[in-house]
Design a protein around this motif. Structure first.
Motif, PDB file in Angstrom:
ATOM      1  N   ILE A  34       0.760  -1.078  -0.037  1.00  0.00           N
ATOM      2  CA  ILE A  34       0.082   0.034  -0.203  1.00  0.00           C
ATOM      3  C   ILE A  34       0.884   1.150  -0.107  1.00  0.00           C
ATOM      4  N   ILE A  35       0.677   1.901  -0.913  1.00  0.00           N
ATOM      5  CA  ILE A  35       1.565   3.150  -1.150  1.00  0.00           C
ATOM      6  C   ILE A  35       0.554   4.266  -1.168  1.00  0.00           C
ATOM      7  N   ASP A  36       0.434   5.075   0.123  1.00  0.00           N
ATOM      8  CA  ASP A  36      -0.511   6.352   0.466  1.00  0.00           C
ATOM      9  C   ASP A  36       0.110   7.300   1.427  1.00  0.00           C
ATOM     10  N   LEU A  78      -5.343  -3.693   8.058  1.00  0.00           N
ATOM     11  CA  LEU A  78      -6.474  -4.463   8.572  1.00  0.00           C
ATOM     12  C   LEU A  78      -7.441  -5.352   7.900  1.00  0.00           C
ATOM     13  N   ALA A  79      -7.902  -4.718   6.937  1.00  0.00           N
ATOM     14  CA  ALA A  79      -8.805  -5.469   5.858  1.00  0.00           C
ATOM     15  C   ALA A  79      -8.094  -6.770   5.416  1.00  0.00           C
ATOM     16  N   LEU A  80      -6.882  -6.598   4.852  1.00  0.00           N
ATOM     17  CA  LEU A  80      -6.117  -7.400   4.031  1.00  0.00           C
ATOM     18  C   LEU A  80      -5.668  -8.526   5.186  1.00  0.00           C
ATOM     19  N   SER A  81      -5.223  -8.091   6.306  1.00  0.00           N
ATOM     20  CA  SER A  81      -4.750  -9.093   7.370  1.00  0.00           C
ATOM     21  C   SER A  81      -6.046 -10.192   7.466  1.00  0.00           C
ATOM     22  N   LEU A  82      -7.124  -9.641   7.800  1.00  0.00           N
ATOM     23  CA  LEU A  82      -8.229 -10.563   7.969  1.00  0.00           C
ATOM     24  C   LEU A  82      -8.557 -11.749   6.666  1.00  0.00           C
ATOM     25  N   ARG A  83      -8.054 -11.392   5.549  1.00  0.00           N
ATOM     26  CA  ARG A  83      -8.130 -12.299   4.480  1.00  0.00           C
ATOM     27  C   ARG A  83      -6.739 -13.040   4.300  1.00  0.00           C
ATOM     28  N   ILE A 128      -3.822 -11.914   3.978  1.00  0.00           N
ATOM     29  CA  ILE A 128      -2.879 -11.303   3.072  1.00  0.00           C
ATOM     30  C   ILE A 128      -1.760 -10.283   3.854  1.00  0.00           C
ATOM     31  N   HIS A 129      -0.627 -10.561   3.552  1.00  0.00           N
ATOM     32  CA  HIS A 129       0.305  -9.866   4.397  1.00  0.00           C
ATOM     33  C   HIS A 129       0.458  -8.442   3.815  1.00  0.00           C
ATOM     34  N   PRO A 130       0.176  -7.472   4.433  1.00  0.00           N
ATOM     35  CA  PRO A 130       0.032  -5.918   3.943  1.00  0.00           C
ATOM     36  C   PRO A 130       1.721  -5.243   4.251  1.00  0.00           C
ATOM     37  N   LEU A 131       1.975  -4.608   3.494  1.00  0.00           N
ATOM     38  CA  LEU A 131       3.203  -3.754   3.670  1.00  0.00           C
ATOM     39  C   LEU A 131       2.799  -2.023   3.299  1.00  0.00           C
ATOM     40  N   VAL A 132       3.345  -1.090   4.014  1.00  0.00           N
ATOM     41  CA  VAL A 132       2.984   0.081   3.784  1.00  0.00           C
ATOM     42  C   VAL A 132       3.894   1.113   3.596  1.00  0.00           C
ATOM     43  N   ALA A 133       3.829   2.046   2.486  1.00  0.00           N
ATOM     44  CA  ALA A 133       4.843   3.082   2.299  1.00  0.00           C
ATOM     45  C   ALA A 133       4.150   4.367   1.964  1.00  0.00           C
ATOM     46  N   LEU A 134       4.721   5.347   2.747  1.00  0.00           N
ATOM     47  CA  LEU A 134       4.026   6.966   2.849  1.00  0.00           C
ATOM     48  C   LEU A 134       4.563   7.620   1.524  1.00  0.00           C
ATOM     49  N   ASP A 143     -15.147  -1.911   0.819  1.00  0.00           N
ATOM     50  CA  ASP A 143     -14.462  -3.008   1.436  1.00  0.00           C
ATOM     51  C   ASP A 143     -14.437  -4.202   0.590  1.00  0.00           C
ATOM     52  N   THR A 144     -15.843  -4.542   0.445  1.00  0.00           N
ATOM     53  CA  THR A 144     -15.905  -5.893  -0.370  1.00  0.00           C
ATOM     54  C   THR A 144     -15.751  -5.944  -1.679  1.00  0.00           C
TER      55      THR A 144
END
Length: 444
Positions: free
Chosen positions: A6-8, A19-24, A26-32, A111-112
């Motif tokens: 996620i780049i935001d 959070l939404a991806l983790s519940l599926r 799916i490992h999230p990575l975040v860059a600002l 989200d869906t």
């Protein structure tokens, strides 16, 4: 584990999506920032990117997002990218989708829909990686074959052809007879030539004779030779193909056309290396590696009494099967390009037409179609009309067990748009459901 970057520039967006991806699972990575995003891509294995379109306060042009997308596309051409935008004008996002972005979603997102899009892209990414791995493995295997054996310039790319060639090269070193089976025009003589080129007698002659192209009464004279006066028109003695091939390889194509008397003589040569010319009582000797080929069902011919069973088992010590071109579609375009030899180019529509055709005449038919098209394409660009291929056979009526458009739509709706879940509901594989969605014109 599946990974999404996620780049935001808004940390809250990254937290919510994580959070939404983790519940599926799916490992999230975040860059600002775009720079952090590109650095993360350089060091991490990422399956899908979700990127914002603006990273500077009070900016709504989308130019920053466009620049980031182009940078990602330049370095990772197959990586799926989802665009997130909070501004009203979507023209720029639409243009990026045309340029290869997987999708765009407006903030605040649903989200869906977002999770269904991510799930489907992850599945497609996995399939793409699998195809790429298979392509790389095929190339590696082909290069290994080319480094170990003399392939006589053979053009191929399919796994089926790799297996056939590998078997032919492995058995070439022995002196046992080889039977090559396969349809007309598939290239059996090329396989026979490769067997010879990798055999212990490769420095000897390679002699080919088509038993199906000779009158029955001349086949024995062709194979074993004849003395002068042995038959009408035999004005002088002539040596047969066995004598010509002494110390090398004799390729007997269409062996099923050999008449029974000739079969008996051939069996004797295979067992003893001895034969007599027609009209002669003198026994001659020849040391020949015999490779034969047929498109006939020799076992059915044995049952009908037209082919000797003992000869069949003597010839069929090793059976090398050459699949028809329709079963090795990966070979079609490389062969077409080889036959063109730079004289013309194939349009995308022509490529699709070549792949859609069943090629009942196999490689021979393909070679003729390409030669004709190259002559007709005055501007050097081949279109489907130049190929003059018959239209594809109409689809057969739908099987009653085949899911209808309505049932596919219902399964997708019930699964929230996630293809793998819908496929499981319908009892299909993901790939099978994708094909049906394409057939019914349903968006992924």
């Amino acid at each position: 584990m599946r990974c999404v970057l996620i780049i935001d520039d808004n940390p809250a967006v990254g937290e919510a999506l994580s959070l939404a991806l983790s519940l599926r699972d799916i490992h999230p990575l975040v860059a600002l920032t775009p720079e952090d995003g590109l650095a993360t891509l350089a060091r991490e294995r990422v399956d899908v990117v979700i990127q914002d379109m603006n990273f500077t306060a009070d900016t709504t042009s989308g130019e920053e997002g466009a620049a980031l997308f182009k940078a990602i596309r330049a370095r990772y051409s197959d990586l799926p990218v989802i665009l997130l935008t909070a501004w009203t004008h979507l023209e720029a996002a639409v243009e990026l989708v045309k340029a290869g972005a997987a999708d765009y979603l407006a903030k605040p997102w649903d989200d869906t829909k977002l999770l269904a899009t991510v799930e489907n892209l992850l599945e497609l990414s996995e399939s793409t990686r699998e195809v790429t791995r298979a392509r790389v493995e095929r190339r590696r295997r082909r290069e290994a074959l080319e480094s170990r054996y003399d392939l006589d310039g053979l053009v191929f790319a399919s796994e089926a052809m790799s297996r056939t060639i590998e078997l032919a090269c492995q058995v070439a070193r022995s002196d046992v007879p080889v039977l090559i089976t396969g349809p007309n025009g598939a290239g059996k003589e090329r396989i026979a030539a490769i067997v010879h080129a990798n055999s212990a007698v490769r420095r000897g002659p390679f002699v080919a004779v088509n038993c199906g192209a000779l009158p029955g009464e001349l086949i024995e004279a062709e194979l074993f030779g004849a003395e002068a006066g042995a038959y009408t028109g035999a004005n002088k003695a002539r040596e047969g193909r066995f004598e010509m091939a002494d110390g090398g390889t004799l390729f007997l194509d269409e062996i099923g056309n050999l008449p029974l008397p000739g079969q008996m003589k051939l069996l004797r040569v295979l067992e003893t290396g001895q034969f007599e010319r027609l009209g002669s009582g003198r026994t001659r000797q020849a040391k020949v590696r015999v490779v034969s080929a047929t498109n006939a069902d020799l076992k059915a011919m044995i049952a009908a009494g037209t082919f000797r069973e003992d000869l069949y088992y003597r010839l069929n010590v090793i059976d090398v099967n050459l699949p028809p071109l329709s079963e090795r579609s990966d070979d079609i375009l490389p062969l077409a390009e080889f036959f063109l030899d730079g004289k013309a180019t194939l349009s995308e529509d022509a490529r699709e037409a070549l792949l859609a055709h069943s090629w009942p005449g196999n490689v021979r038919e393909l070679k003729n179609a390409i030669a004709r098209a190259a002559l007709l394409a005055a501007d050097g660009r081949i279109e489907p009309a130049h190929l003059a291929l018959p239209p594809p056979a109409p689809h057969v009526a739908r099987n009653l067990d085949e899911p209808s458009r309505e049932s596919v739509e219902a399964a997708l709706a019930s699964a929230g748009g996630v293809v793998s879940r819908a496929a499981s509901t319908l009892g299909l594989s993901r790939q099978a459901l994708y094909r049906r969605m394409e057939r019914y014109g349903l968006a992924v």
